[in-house]
Scaffold this motif. Structure first.
Motif, PDB file in Angstrom:
ATOM      1  N   GLY A   1      18.182  13.417  -3.194  1.00 27.91           N
ATOM      2  CA  GLY A   1      18.232  12.340  -2.224  1.00 27.91           C
ATOM      3  C   GLY A   1      17.194  12.436  -1.130  1.00 27.91           C
ATOM      4  N   ASP A   2      16.428  13.524  -1.102  1.00 27.34           N
ATOM      5  CA  ASP A   2      15.354  13.625  -0.121  1.00 27.34           C
ATOM      6  C   ASP A   2      14.263  12.612  -0.481  1.00 27.34           C
ATOM      7  N   TYR A   3      13.449  12.230   0.491  1.00 23.78           N
ATOM      8  CA  TYR A   3      12.455  11.200   0.244  1.00 23.78           C
ATOM      9  C   TYR A   3      11.207  11.481   1.069  1.00 23.78           C
ATOM     10  N   ARG A   4      10.074  10.995   0.584  1.00 19.16           N
ATOM     11  CA  ARG A   4       8.818  11.151   1.312  1.00 19.16           C
ATOM     12  C   ARG A   4       7.951   9.934   1.076  1.00 19.16           C
ATOM     13  N   ARG A   5       7.097   9.653   2.064  1.00 15.54           N
ATOM     14  CA  ARG A   5       6.176   8.524   1.973  1.00 15.54           C
ATOM     15  C   ARG A   5       5.096   8.822   0.945  1.00 15.54           C
ATOM     16  N   SER A   6       4.671   7.823   0.193  1.00 16.20           N
ATOM     17  CA  SER A   6       3.588   7.993  -0.767  1.00 16.20           C
ATOM     18  C   SER A   6       2.667   6.790  -0.705  1.00 16.20           C
ATOM     19  N   HIS A   7       1.409   7.000  -1.097  1.00  7.60           N
ATOM     20  CA  HIS A   7       0.466   5.894  -1.223  1.00  7.60           C
ATOM     21  C   HIS A   7       0.727   5.184  -2.529  1.00  7.60           C
ATOM     22  N   ALA A   8       0.609   3.877  -2.531  1.00  2.91           N
ATOM     23  CA  ALA A   8       0.938   3.088  -3.705  1.00  2.91           C
ATOM     24  C   ALA A   8       0.034   3.407  -4.891  1.00  2.91           C
ATOM     25  N   LEU A   9      -1.154   3.933  -4.626  1.00  2.73           N
ATOM     26  CA  LEU A   9      -2.104   4.168  -5.703  1.00  2.73           C
ATOM     27  C   LEU A   9      -2.102   5.604  -6.205  1.00  2.73           C
ATOM     28  N   ARG A  10      -1.263   6.469  -5.614  1.00  2.00           N
ATOM     29  CA  ARG A  10      -1.191   7.854  -6.081  1.00  2.00           C
ATOM     30  C   ARG A  10       0.188   8.417  -5.744  1.00  2.00           C
ATOM     31  N   PRO A  11       0.636   9.481  -6.452  1.00  2.00           N
ATOM     32  CA  PRO A  11       1.940  10.060  -6.189  1.00  2.00           C
ATOM     33  C   PRO A  11       2.038  10.631  -4.783  1.00  2.00           C
TER      34      PRO A  11
ATOM     35  N   LEU B   1       0.793  -1.234   0.000  1.00  2.00           N
ATOM     36  CA  LEU B   1       0.000   0.000   0.000  1.00  2.00           C
ATOM     37  C   LEU B   1       0.821   1.277   0.000  1.00  2.00           C
ATOM     38  N   HIS B   2       2.074   1.207   0.389  1.00  2.00           N
ATOM     39  CA  HIS B   2       2.863   2.418   0.526  1.00  2.00           C
ATOM     40  C   HIS B   2       4.225   2.260  -0.154  1.00  2.00           C
ATOM     41  N   GLY B   3       4.869   3.377  -0.351  1.00  2.00           N
ATOM     42  CA  GLY B   3       6.196   3.391  -0.935  1.00  2.00           C
ATOM     43  C   GLY B   3       6.884   4.695  -0.605  1.00  2.00           C
ATOM     44  N   TRP B   4       8.005   4.926  -1.266  1.00  2.17           N
ATOM     45  CA  TRP B   4       8.774   6.146  -1.089  1.00  2.17           C
ATOM     46  C   TRP B   4       9.006   6.797  -2.439  1.00  2.17           C
ATOM     47  N   LEU B   5       8.917   8.113  -2.472  1.00  2.57           N
ATOM     48  CA  LEU B   5       9.334   8.887  -3.629  1.00  2.57           C
ATOM     49  C   LEU B   5      10.636   9.579  -3.259  1.00  2.57           C
ATOM     50  N   VAL B   6      11.654   9.393  -4.090  1.00  2.00           N
ATOM     51  CA  VAL B   6      12.981   9.935  -3.816  1.00  2.00           C
ATOM     52  C   VAL B   6      13.275  11.040  -4.820  1.00  2.00           C
ATOM     53  N   ALA B   7      13.673  12.206  -4.316  1.00  2.00           N
ATOM     54  CA  ALA B   7      13.972  13.355  -5.167  1.00  2.00           C
ATOM     55  C   ALA B   7      15.413  13.303  -5.657  1.00  2.00           C
ATOM     56  N   ALA B   8      15.733  14.192  -6.604  1.00  7.33           N
ATOM     57  CA  ALA B   8      17.063  14.199  -7.203  1.00  7.33           C
ATOM     58  C   ALA B   8      18.147  14.601  -6.210  1.00  7.33           C
TER      59      ALA B   8
END
Length: 264
Positions: free
Chosen positions: A254-264, A245-252
């Motif tokens: 190296g910063d990162y934030r939690r995201s829902h698997a079904l939306r950005p 259900l969840h994942g991580w979005l990683v920026a260029a």
């Protein structure tokens, strides 16, 4: 580094008492010394010092950024493994001779979200992660095998990722195969142990990196740690799954934030 060390249905923890500090529980582990080849080597050394423990191959899970008592932030890398044997009487870490460090009583706690939630686990972020990922951690410890699947932004330069793997971890570029699945299947004498598919079909995150145990042994890092470093070096972004259900979005950067698997 921190070991989520399982023994049967239990997790091995230190029950910690320190002067002037409320009682708390912590996973075994510690810092990286100069002689350690990588994070994984440092973890095995710490387990030997703190528990004289023999464990199954440790599988990188993730990392948790936690604020220390002095206000600085420290990255806690988490690994799953199972206990084979230990000899607490033979432990020899320097911390055991320092009264200011308090006591390190070895305890077994049921590895369930409920039991973990009843403890004052430190750092707090480690306890929060374990409560949410019991099944994932349990499976990793039982399998004893690492698996990497990181999706980079579509259009990411695969050669730049290969060069970043060499820069960050010393990987031989010949160990990184670039191409679609049909080319990998048809390639003769492929020695590569990391596969980068530049166009896996996802319009947003269609450049996929896949690997297994070999990459874990070579780098000692988790998918999330790998993604943050490669994104900085290759100037791209990435998505890392963390359960269904969840994942991580990683920026260029190296910063990162939690995201829902079904939306950005």
């Amino acid at each position: 580094m921190r070991a989520v060390l399982l023994d049967g249905d239990d997790m091995i923890l230190f029950e910690r008492t320190r002067p002037g500090v409320p009682r708390y529980w912590a996973t075994p582990g510690g810092g990286v010394d100069r002689q350690d080849a990588n994070l994984l080597a440092a973890l095995y050394r710490e387990l030997d010092e703190e528990l004289r423990a023999v464990v199954t191959p440790a599988v990188p899970l993730t990392f948790v950024d936690a604020q220390r008592e002095d206000g600085r932030w420290q990255r806690q890398h988490l690994y799953a493994c199972r206990l084979v044997a230990m000899d607490v009487a033979g432990r020899y870490g320097a911390e055991f001779a320092d009264p200011a460090k308090g006591t390190y009583d070895v305890v077994r706690v049921p590895f369930t979200a409920e039991a973990i939630g009843d403890l004052n686990m430190q750092p707090e972020g480690v306890g929060a992660y374990l409560r949410s990922a019991v099944d994932q951690v349990w499976q990793a410890a039982q399998d004893g095998r690492a698996s990497y699947s990181v999706s980079f932004a579509s259009g990411t330069s695969a050669p730049a990722l290969r060069e970043a793997l060499h820069t960050a971890y010393g990987l031989d570029p010949a160990d990184v195969f670039i191409g679609p699945a049909e080319d990998l299947a048809d390639a003769a004498d492929v020695r590569a142990t990391v596969w980068i598919d530049p166009d896996a079909g996802d319009p947003a995150y269609g450049c996929e990196l896949s690997a297994g145990d070999w990459l874990a042994r070579a780098t000692g890092v988790s998918e999330l740690e790998l993604a943050t470093r490669l994104c900085r070096l290759a100037a791209t972004t990435a998505r890392v799954a963390d359960g269904p259900l969840h994942g991580w979005l990683v920026a260029a950067d190296g910063d990162y934030r939690r995201s829902h698997a079904l939306r950005p």
